[in-house]
Design an enzyme around this catalytic site. Structure first.
Site, short mmCIF file in Angstrom:
data_model
loop_
_atom_site.label_atom_id
_atom_site.label_comp_id
_atom_site.label_asym_id
_atom_site.label_seq_id
_atom_site.Cartn_x
_atom_site.Cartn_y
_atom_site.Cartn_z
N ASP A 213 19.34 11.99 13.77
CA ASP A 213 20.59 11.64 14.46
C ASP A 213 21.55 12.82 14.47
O ASP A 213 22.23 13.09 15.46
CB ASP A 213 21.27 10.45 13.77
N ASP B 297 19.48 17.97 1.71
CA ASP B 297 20.95 18.10 1.84
C ASP B 297 21.31 19.46 2.42
O ASP B 297 22.19 19.58 3.27
CB ASP B 297 21.65 17.84 0.49
N TYR C 217 12.05 2.58 3.18
CA TYR C 217 12.30 1.40 4.00
C TYR C 217 11.20 0.35 3.84
O TYR C 217 11.35 -0.79 4.27
CB TYR C 217 12.44 1.77 5.49
N ASP D 79 15.66 9.80 9.34
CA ASP D 79 16.57 8.90 10.03
C ASP D 79 17.92 9.61 10.22
O ASP D 79 18.50 9.64 11.31
CB ASP D 79 16.73 7.64 9.16
N LYS E 225 13.65 16.26 -1.39
CA LYS E 225 14.54 16.50 -2.53
C LYS E 225 13.67 16.69 -3.78
O LYS E 225 13.73 15.90 -4.72
CB LYS E 225 15.51 15.33 -2.71
#
Ligand code: NAD
Length: 370
Positions: free
Chosen positions: A255, A227, A143, A251, A194
């Site tokens: 959630d 993942d 970001y 992020d 990852k």
């Protein structure tokens, strides 16, 4: 009498002051019943500060935030200030606090109260008793990385770029928070990245492991691909204790984890910064929800997310685990007794107002502490 513990309360706008006023009653209860004295200062933020000072966070308020042990933040924003210039919108107050306090670690617990287990979209046995913490790196990664932007290529097509970038100190400081938090919980950290396809992920994995081996060998450390972590969170979330991950994966995973347990009105959060010489970290605690203008002023908002944010402050800023447990137990008790604000109503339960929910939690604290 224990040493003073300083707290800055920033109720903000909309339901912010309503839910904060219930927490103030719990703070007073702690003062009376637990022989700790909180030194409380209260100030304006967001739209309320714009109305009073023309800015969403006055310099003097920021100074106060920098000088206290912890900031307790309600919520900001509302239709009254929606058309203001971006630079002085209410939300800028919160962004400035996060930036100037250097809050690089965002904590989101996912706790499933037994009485609400049936409200989850997952099966009761998967979520019942769930208590995990997602720790998201908040100020680095994709970001913020450079280069970034959208360019037009010679053939007229366009190219969008964002850069995932992490340095060793950025990884180590958030990993350190994860290990420290784990020591106050069940001593288990899972680090998600990852590393199979990203160099930044390889660096992340190596640095977390190195810090662990050098300073936190007593904490169990596992690595997981982000993942797979997303899958495991819905398959068997109780296998986790603390999950630490970068800004982007955090992020999404925070959630996902939050929604395992239901309503916005139940979700607390914390953001932590660097530690000073005494080991004290700058900290801001806030509910995940916003100012909910649609229900503001009606005494129907759920104060539990704000209440649980205060419990996090007790646990992580003040080392008062027993008192944090007590507040959480008080919440658990009123839910088990079938009391609900409108947002978490279920069949066979009784609907109560914000202030009656506050009364009931105080009563539960009295009983639990008797
Ligand atoms: P919101 O979280 O304020 O509300 C979303 C929905 O959830 C609404 O229907 C609301 O009534 C309900 N809700 C939220 N908290 C609740 C509670 N404690 N009890 C019962 N119901 C609750 O999000 P929004 O509607 O997208 O935004 C409203 C305003 O809040 C906007 O101005 C937005 O910018 C601001 N906002 C602020 C923050 C913050 O201060 N951290 C976060 C998100 C949104």
């Amino acid at each position: 009498m224990a040493a003073n513990k300083s707290l800055l309360l920033l109720p903000g706008d909309g339901i912010g002051p309503e839910v904060m006023s219930q927490v103030k009653r719990v703070i007073e209860w702690m003062d009376r019943r637990r022989a700790v004295r909180f030194e409380i200062t209260e100030d304006l933020v967001g739209g309320a500060a714009i109305d009073a000072h023309g800015v969403p966070l006055a310099d003097a308020t920021l100074e106060k935030a920098l000088s206290v042990d912890a900031v307790l933040f309600g919520a900001v924003g509302g239709p009254k200030w929606d058309n203001l210039d971006f630079k002085i919108k209410p939300e800028r107050g919160l962004l400035r606090l996060r930036k100037d306090l250097g809050l690089f670690a965002n904590l989101r617990p996912a706790i499933c109260f037994e009485a609400l287990a049936d409200a989850s979209t997952l099966k009761r046995e998967v979520v019942e008793g769930l208590d995990i913490l997602i720790l998201r790196e908040l100020t680095g990664g994709i970001y913020f990385g450079e280069p970034r932007g959208i360019t037009v290529l010679p053939d007229g097509t366009r190219r969008g770029v964002n850069t995932q970038v992490y340095t060793t100190p950025e990884i180590r400081r958030v990993a350190r928070v994860a290990f420290e938090l784990a020591r106050k919980r069940h001593s288990h950290v899972t680090s998600a990245e990852k590393a199979n396809v990203m160099e930044s992920g390889i660096l992340w994995r190596e640095e977390v492991q190195k810090l662990h081996d050098a300073e936190f060998p007593d904490v169990r450390l596992d690595h997981i691909y982000a993942d797979n972590c997303a899958m495991q969170l819905v398959r068997n979330p109780k296998q986790f204790d603390v999950i630490v991950t970068d800004n982007l994966f955090g992020d999404i995973l925070s959630d996902e984890a939050a929604m395992l347990t239901g309503s916005l009105g139940m979700l607390p959060s914390a953001s932590l910064g660097d530690a000073d010489e005494s080991g004290r970290r700058r900290a801001l605690y806030e509910p995940v929800h916003g100012s909910a203008p649609d229900i503001a002023g009606q005494d129907i908002a759920n104060p539990i997310a704000m209440m649980l944010s205060f419990a996090m402050a007790l646990r992580y800023s003040f080392d008062m685990a027993d008192e944090a447990d007590l507040v959480e137990a008080g919440v658990r008790k009123v839910l088990a007794d079938g009391l609900r604000t409108a947002d978490i109503m279920q069949k066979g339960t009784a609907r109560v107002s914000t202030s009656v929910m506050g009364d009931s939690i105080l009563l539960a604290l009295d009983r639990l502490a008797a």
